[in-house]
Design a protein around this motif. Sequence first.
Motif, PDB file in Angstrom:
ATOM      1  N   HIS A 157       0.779  -1.156  -0.083  1.00 15.70           N
ATOM      2  CA  HIS A 157       0.055   0.021  -0.002  1.00 15.70           C
ATOM      3  C   HIS A 157       0.826   1.305   0.019  1.00 15.70           C
ATOM      4  N   THR A 158       2.112   1.233   0.760  1.00 22.42           N
ATOM      5  CA  THR A 158       2.930   2.373   0.819  1.00 22.42           C
ATOM      6  C   THR A 158       3.387   2.577  -0.564  1.00 22.42           C
ATOM      7  N   ALA A 159       4.075   1.633  -1.376  1.00 18.73           N
ATOM      8  CA  ALA A 159       4.463   1.249  -2.639  1.00 18.73           C
ATOM      9  C   ALA A 159       3.509   2.122  -3.680  1.00 18.73           C
ATOM     10  N   ASN A 160       2.261   1.896  -3.477  1.00 23.32           N
ATOM     11  CA  ASN A 160       1.276   2.395  -4.306  1.00 23.32           C
ATOM     12  C   ASN A 160       1.044   3.938  -4.102  1.00 23.32           C
ATOM     13  N   LEU A 161       1.228   4.300  -3.083  1.00 22.09           N
ATOM     14  CA  LEU A 161       0.857   5.846  -2.618  1.00 22.09           C
ATOM     15  C   LEU A 161       2.261   6.527  -3.345  1.00 22.09           C
ATOM     16  N   LEU A 162       3.483   6.046  -2.933  1.00 21.68           N
ATOM     17  CA  LEU A 162       4.499   6.560  -3.663  1.00 21.68           C
ATOM     18  C   LEU A 162       4.459   6.501  -5.201  1.00 21.68           C
ATOM     19  N   GLY A 163       3.964   5.446  -5.815  1.00 22.08           N
ATOM     20  CA  GLY A 163       3.803   5.396  -7.100  1.00 22.08           C
ATOM     21  C   GLY A 163       2.999   6.487  -7.853  1.00 22.08           C
ATOM     22  N   ASP A 164       1.777   6.963  -7.068  1.00 18.14           N
ATOM     23  CA  ASP A 164       1.086   8.151  -7.313  1.00 18.14           C
ATOM     24  C   ASP A 164       1.973   9.153  -7.340  1.00 18.14           C
ATOM     25  N   VAL A 165       2.959   9.441  -6.580  1.00 15.50           N
ATOM     26  CA  VAL A 165       3.956  10.530  -6.553  1.00 15.50           C
ATOM     27  C   VAL A 165       4.780  10.813  -7.759  1.00 15.50           C
ATOM     28  N   VAL A 166       5.262   9.272  -8.167  1.00 17.16           N
ATOM     29  CA  VAL A 166       6.118   9.192  -9.291  1.00 17.16           C
ATOM     30  C   VAL A 166       5.263   9.525 -10.551  1.00 17.16           C
ATOM     31  N   ALA A 167       4.071   9.234 -10.598  1.00 15.46           N
ATOM     32  CA  ALA A 167       3.375   9.513 -11.812  1.00 15.46           C
ATOM     33  C   ALA A 167       2.971  10.692 -12.073  1.00 15.46           C
ATOM     34  N   ALA A 168       3.182  11.741 -11.079  1.00 13.40           N
ATOM     35  CA  ALA A 168       2.832  13.214 -11.069  1.00 13.40           C
ATOM     36  C   ALA A 168       4.022  14.073 -11.319  1.00 13.40           C
ATOM     37  N   ALA A 169       5.262  13.482 -11.426  1.00 11.73           N
ATOM     38  CA  ALA A 169       6.425  14.270 -11.879  1.00 11.73           C
ATOM     39  C   ALA A 169       6.319  14.868 -13.237  1.00 11.73           C
ATOM     40  N   THR A 170       6.456  15.888 -13.489  1.00  7.31           N
ATOM     41  CA  THR A 170       6.673  16.603 -14.785  1.00  7.31           C
ATOM     42  C   THR A 170       8.059  16.446 -15.586  1.00  7.31           C
ATOM     43  N   HIS A 171       8.981  16.291 -14.959  1.00 13.69           N
ATOM     44  CA  HIS A 171      10.287  16.395 -15.559  1.00 13.69           C
ATOM     45  C   HIS A 171      11.263  15.030 -15.521  1.00 13.69           C
TER      46      HIS A 171
END
Length: 326
Positions: A157-171
């Motif tokens: 679940h923690t990894a999935n939360l951090l995956g959302d952060v990765v998906a938001a990166a713009t550069h």
Amino acid sequence: PGVALRYGFSVRLLALFIGKLVLLLGRMLGKRGSSFPGLVVEKIYPGFLPETLAGLPGGVILVSGTNGKTTTVKMVAEILATQQPVLTNKTGANFTRGIISSILAESSWRGGLAATSAVFEVDEAWAARMVQQVRPHGVLITNVMRDQMDRFGEIDHTANLLGDVVAAATHFVVLNADDPRVRAMAVRSQVSVTYFGVGADLRRVFISDDELYAADIDVAAKHAERPAPDVVLEQIEPGAITVAVKGKHARVPLQVYGSHNAQNATAAIGVGLRTGVPLADAAAGLGRMEAAFGRGEFIELNGQRLLLQLVKNPGGFRYSLMDIAT
């Protein structure tokens, strides 16, 4: 808000003014690491954080993961500061209210900031919320280990939360090649990914969470499965590390104690690589860095030299004990 607008002030500036007053009062009372001023600002004007950070031309870099966030952010900030003024949450307060308090501390009474970019440590759960307000220019994920299971639940679940952060990166995104849960986040990225990792001789030192709990895992085989890192930690010695960046080897001074901090420095160099900081400048920034509070910090007490190490989960405890033993 109506009174503020009537006299020519925006609600945002009113929130800023009140927040800085609360911050000033807290410092008078000796409270230097409080997130309370940020909480006050959030309540008055919820849009304060995204509106303020939108004005930074260099954007925002978010650092998250289970272990190493505070020290790695400090390392990234030192590296970026060789090229530009940087805003960061120095106290390690890693919820949005703590980040706002850091902004209040660095901004003028009119809301101006000297910084052109920012790097923030963000709690794993709050990071997923923050990227709904602020799209990060870059993201660095250190590792995912079992920690605070009453808050996060199971590790995936923690990894999935951090995956959302990765998906938001713009550069750009920087990921730990030696952590299978972290490197799996690459499929969520919309931008190019840079990997950091360790050399084959150090692979048994820097193990993943699954390897920590399962002694029969073939570490060498797992090492061979990973993508080739762009930045590789090859050697650790007192006061320095040796890294390979895109195949070029360099000795980097590092005064911060602990093998885990050698890995954190490798991750930080990965961010420097993606932001255009020359390796020589990144090395200079790391060389002058001092330990974050309680994280590989030495103090003198009654004539004795004491080492302070923050321990909050089995993975971090292992590194602390390993360094003391060696």
